[in-house]
Design a protein around this motif. Structure first.
Motif, mmCIF file in Angstrom:
data_model
loop_
_atom_site.group_PDB
_atom_site.id
_atom_site.type_symbol
_atom_site.label_atom_id
_atom_site.label_comp_id
_atom_site.label_asym_id
_atom_site.label_seq_id
_atom_site.Cartn_x
_atom_site.Cartn_y
_atom_site.Cartn_z
ATOM 1 N N LYS A 53 0.829 -1.210 0.000
ATOM 2 C CA LYS A 53 0.000 0.000 0.000
ATOM 3 C C LYS A 53 0.863 1.260 0.000
ATOM 4 N N ARG A 54 1.958 1.204 0.741
ATOM 5 C CA ARG A 54 2.853 2.370 0.782
ATOM 6 C C ARG A 54 3.511 2.582 -0.586
ATOM 7 N N SER A 55 3.989 1.497 -1.192
ATOM 8 C CA SER A 55 4.625 1.607 -2.509
ATOM 9 C C SER A 55 3.631 2.120 -3.546
ATOM 10 N N ARG A 56 2.420 1.620 -3.485
ATOM 11 C CA ARG A 56 1.426 2.030 -4.473
ATOM 12 C C ARG A 56 1.106 3.518 -4.349
ATOM 13 N N GLU A 57 1.024 4.013 -3.122
ATOM 14 C CA GLU A 57 0.738 5.431 -2.932
ATOM 15 C C GLU A 57 1.878 6.296 -3.468
ATOM 16 N N LEU A 58 3.112 5.861 -3.250
ATOM 17 C CA LEU A 58 4.265 6.598 -3.785
ATOM 18 C C LEU A 58 4.193 6.700 -5.305
ATOM 19 N N ILE A 59 3.878 5.586 -5.942
ATOM 20 C CA ILE A 59 3.855 5.553 -7.405
ATOM 21 C C ILE A 59 2.616 6.244 -7.953
ATOM 22 N N ARG A 60 1.497 6.135 -7.228
ATOM 23 C CA ARG A 60 0.268 6.798 -7.671
ATOM 24 C C ARG A 60 0.471 8.302 -7.811
ATOM 25 N N ARG A 61 1.178 8.887 -6.863
ATOM 26 C CA ARG A 61 1.429 10.332 -6.918
ATOM 27 C C ARG A 61 2.182 10.711 -8.187
ATOM 28 N N GLN A 62 3.125 9.877 -8.578
ATOM 29 C CA GLN A 62 3.933 10.191 -9.752
ATOM 30 C C GLN A 62 3.117 10.088 -11.040
ATOM 31 N N PHE A 63 2.280 9.070 -11.149
ATOM 32 C CA PHE A 63 1.473 8.947 -12.360
ATOM 33 C C PHE A 63 0.378 10.010 -12.407
ATOM 34 N N ALA A 64 -0.093 10.452 -11.251
ATOM 35 C CA ALA A 64 -1.040 11.563 -11.223
ATOM 36 C C ALA A 64 -0.376 12.818 -11.783
ATOM 37 N N ARG A 65 0.896 13.004 -11.449
ATOM 38 C CA ARG A 65 1.650 14.147 -11.986
ATOM 39 C C ARG A 65 1.808 14.032 -13.500
ATOM 40 N N VAL A 66 2.125 12.838 -13.980
ATOM 41 C CA VAL A 66 2.340 12.616 -15.412
ATOM 42 C C VAL A 66 1.067 12.884 -16.202
ATOM 43 N N GLN A 67 -0.077 12.464 -15.669
ATOM 44 C CA GLN A 67 -1.329 12.613 -16.392
ATOM 45 C C GLN A 67 -1.750 14.071 -16.543
ATOM 46 N N LYS A 68 -1.189 14.944 -15.733
ATOM 47 C CA LYS A 68 -1.490 16.366 -15.843
ATOM 48 C C LYS A 68 -0.668 17.040 -16.943
ATOM 49 N N GLN A 69 0.371 16.367 -17.396
ATOM 50 C CA GLN A 69 1.240 16.937 -18.419
ATOM 51 C C GLN A 69 0.645 16.709 -19.804
ATOM 52 N N ASN A 70 1.136 17.497 -20.792
ATOM 53 C CA ASN A 70 0.757 17.171 -22.167
ATOM 54 C C ASN A 70 1.630 16.019 -22.653
ATOM 55 N N LEU A 71 1.408 15.568 -23.851
ATOM 56 C CA LEU A 71 2.072 14.364 -24.342
ATOM 57 C C LEU A 71 3.366 14.649 -25.097
ATOM 58 N N GLN A 72 3.916 15.841 -24.913
ATOM 59 C CA GLN A 72 5.146 16.165 -25.626
ATOM 60 C C GLN A 72 6.320 15.290 -25.191
ATOM 61 N N VAL A 73 6.208 14.641 -24.025
ATOM 62 C CA VAL A 73 7.266 13.752 -23.573
ATOM 63 C C VAL A 73 7.493 12.624 -24.577
ATOM 64 N N PHE A 74 6.459 12.265 -25.365
ATOM 65 C CA PHE A 74 6.613 11.181 -26.329
ATOM 66 C C PHE A 74 7.265 11.631 -27.640
ATOM 67 N N THR A 75 7.176 12.910 -27.962
ATOM 68 C CA THR A 75 7.567 13.401 -29.288
ATOM 69 C C THR A 75 8.988 13.026 -29.681
ATOM 70 N N PRO A 76 10.016 13.342 -28.891
ATOM 71 C CA PRO A 76 11.381 13.003 -29.323
ATOM 72 C C PRO A 76 11.605 11.502 -29.445
ATOM 73 N N HIS A 77 10.947 10.723 -28.617
ATOM 74 C CA HIS A 77 11.146 9.269 -28.649
ATOM 75 C C HIS A 77 10.463 8.643 -29.866
ATOM 76 N N VAL A 78 9.304 9.190 -30.233
ATOM 77 C CA VAL A 78 8.638 8.695 -31.439
ATOM 78 C C VAL A 78 9.439 9.083 -32.674
ATOM 79 N N LYS A 79 10.002 10.290 -32.678
ATOM 80 C CA LYS A 79 10.847 10.702 -33.806
ATOM 81 C C LYS A 79 12.048 9.766 -33.950
ATOM 82 N N GLU A 80 12.639 9.402 -32.832
ATOM 83 C CA GLU A 80 13.760 8.470 -32.856
ATOM 84 C C GLU A 80 13.317 7.093 -33.357
ATOM 85 N N LEU A 81 12.116 6.662 -32.947
ATOM 86 C CA LEU A 81 11.560 5.395 -33.411
ATOM 87 C C LEU A 81 11.368 5.415 -34.930
#
Length: 524
Positions: free
Chosen positions: A154-182
């Motif tokens: 439960k403790r580990s899940r809460e730690l990780i949940r916070r991080q994915f909640a942060r990620v979901q608030k971002q736009n998807l530009q994090v994928f752009t350079p990696h898709v270009k490389e792909l």
């Protein structure tokens, strides 16, 4: 005087030994009595519980020919090496929705019944634990969310949940350079080789995006030699984990030096990134370091231990790399084998501008793309088979009695394998064409209502252990599919590459499920 003194000592010593024996014997009798009374009490409790719920035993069983069912054990390892593991399990699940298996005199169970799967993963979640799965995974990824139960989990899940909640608030530009490389890598390979196997490119893509998310910088920041070494270590360690999973309580006996070295290499690699983050924190302070290495710095604040931080990162990295890469592999594998699906998908993704950042709203508007991903996850779920062990005496909703409809009592320690792979191919849920890749089945939304998310359709696990990275994985896979179809409008199956009926394709199964023979395409 001396004689009397000596005799006194002897008598005292003899008396002490006698008293010790009496005390030991009394304690032993008390212990045995306690065990007997506890056992009787437990049996009485189980009997009352069985009567209350009208429980019946599971009658169908997996037949065996050899003593201790050793023939079944040998068959399982042949399945693992043969490339058709889950299809070869089909005969077991065809016996009944829930069957028992006896191995080494111990009774275990298999189920693909949606009511039972929902109960185990959700409504009676607290009655089940991971058991021997911890032994299998621990050498590779150490202490973290996938090797823990109870408060630690439960403790580990809460730690990780916070991080994915942060990620979901971002736009998807994090994928752009990696898709270009792909895309660049696929273009170069196409010029050099003609026929391209997309599988290694997908695994590099998901590894790079996940390390960017977790470590604050992409996997591509390493040299090609280092990246190859990491990939090889991951693949070999994952294979070793697959073997250890099948050994259950005997997992500790599979620990060859190559497996140990692969696990060590993975941890050393993760430690490099964790070390960079901590060094940067010491140089610039918490606030600025959190802008670049938010995941690592937040973990450090909670755990105060670099080894534990490293292990938690590895847990998410393994899930992020394998599950999304497998999803991409199987989606492209079948899309190029179904021309009508490919053409319709190309028309849909053409509505997304070929340049710039793709938004979450644009991806959510591509309904047929989501149907394709759902169909892939139906046929090749992220966790095709899951093993659970009863931690508190519990009731399985169905499987008992002659008709298999009565509840079943499961005492503490009982093991049960849930096959999501076979659940997702049940004709009673998905129709007579359940073994066809047909994304259109998801369009109306009625199938999802009929199956039930987390019951008849378990895409990214379910219940309290529902994958926290589900949204991230779907966005990551969608982004890649869109750009691949836009960049390579002539993508197709090469001549001579077989288009086997579904279920006959060879599969790699270690931690995830991937096409063993790769994803071979022509891009131009």
């Amino acid at each position: 005087m001396t004689r009397n003194f000596t005799e006194g000592i002897s008598e005292t010593g003899t008396g002490s030994v006698t008293n010790l024996r009496i005390i030991t014997f009394t304690l032993l009798i008390a212990l045995l009595a306690y065990i007997y009374v506890s056992s009787r009490g437990q049996k009485k409790f189980e009997h009352a519980l069985a009567e209350k719920y009208n429980c019946q035993p599971v009658i169908p069983r997996v037949p065996s020919q050899w003593p201790l069912a050793l023939d079944l054990l040998i068959r399982q390892y042949r399945m693992l090496l043969g490339g058709h593991t889950f299809e070869q399990f089909t005969e077991f699940f065809a016996i009944a929705g829930t069957v028992r298996i006896q191995l080494f005199g111990v009774t275990g169970y298999f189920t693909s019944d949606p009511e039972n799967i929902e109960s185990i993963l959700n409504s009676r979640f607290e009655d089940y634990g991971m058991g021997t799965r911890r032994l299998a995974f621990f050498p590779m990824i150490g202490e973290g969310i996938f090797t823990q139960d109870g408060p630690a989990w439960k403790r580990s899940r809460e730690l990780i949940r916070r991080q994915f909640a942060r990620v979901q608030k971002q736009n998807l530009q994090v994928f752009t350079p990696h898709v270009k490389e792909l895309i660049s890598g696929l273009e170069n390979e196409s010029k050099f080789a003609g026929t391209v196997d997309m599988k290694p490119f997908f695994f590099d893509y998901t590894l790079s995006t996940t390390t960017q998310l977790l470590f604050g910088e992409p996997h591509g920041s390493l040299s090609e030699r280092e990246r190859d070494a990491v990939r090889d270590n991951f693949d070999y360690a994952a294979l070793g984990v697959g073997v250890r999973l099948r050994l259950a309580d005997l997992a500790i006996f599979y620990n060859p030096s190559k497996f140990r070295n692969a696990c060590k290499g993975i941890k050393q690699w993760a430690s490099i990134f964790a070390g960079k983050a901590m060094k940067y924190r010491n140089e610039v302070g918490d606030e600025k370091a959190s802008e670049k290495y938010s995941f690592i710095i937040d973990m450090w604040h909670e755990l105060q231990d670099e080894a534990l931080v490293r292990d938690q990162l590895l847990h998410i990295l393994v899930a992020g790399r394998d599950s999304t890469a497998d999803l991409l592999c199987w989606t492209l594998f079948h899309v190029v084998r179904n021309r009508d699906v490919l053409e319709r998908l190309k028309q849909e993704v053409a509505s997304v501008p070929a340049n710039g950042i793709i938004t979450r709203q644009q991806i959510q508007g591509l309904r047929f793309l989501r149907c394709c991903l759902n169909e892939t996850l139906r046929l090749y779920p992220t966790l095709p088979m899951n093993l659970k062990f009863v931690t508190n005496t519990t009731i399985l909703p169905r499987g008992g009695g002659i008709d298999g409809q009565s509840p079943v009592l499961f005492p503490k320690g009982t093991g049960i394998a849930l096959s999501i792979y076979h659940l997702h191919r049940l004709e009673s849920i998905y129709g007579s064409d359940a073994k066809l890749y047909r994304p259109e089945r998801w369009e109306s939304g009625e199938l999802m209502k009929k199956a039930g998310l987390g019951k008849g359709f378990v895409d990214f696990n379910a219940g309290p252990r529902l994958c926290l990275g589900k949204d991230f994985a779907l966005m990551e896979a969608s982004y890649a599919v869109i750009r691949i179809l836009q960049a390579f409008p002539n993508i197709r199956l090469p001549p001579g590459v077989p288009n086997e009926p579904l279920g006959t394709e060879r599969q790699d199964y270690t931690i995830g499920l991937a096409p063993a023979d790769g994803v071979k395409v022509l891009l131009s």
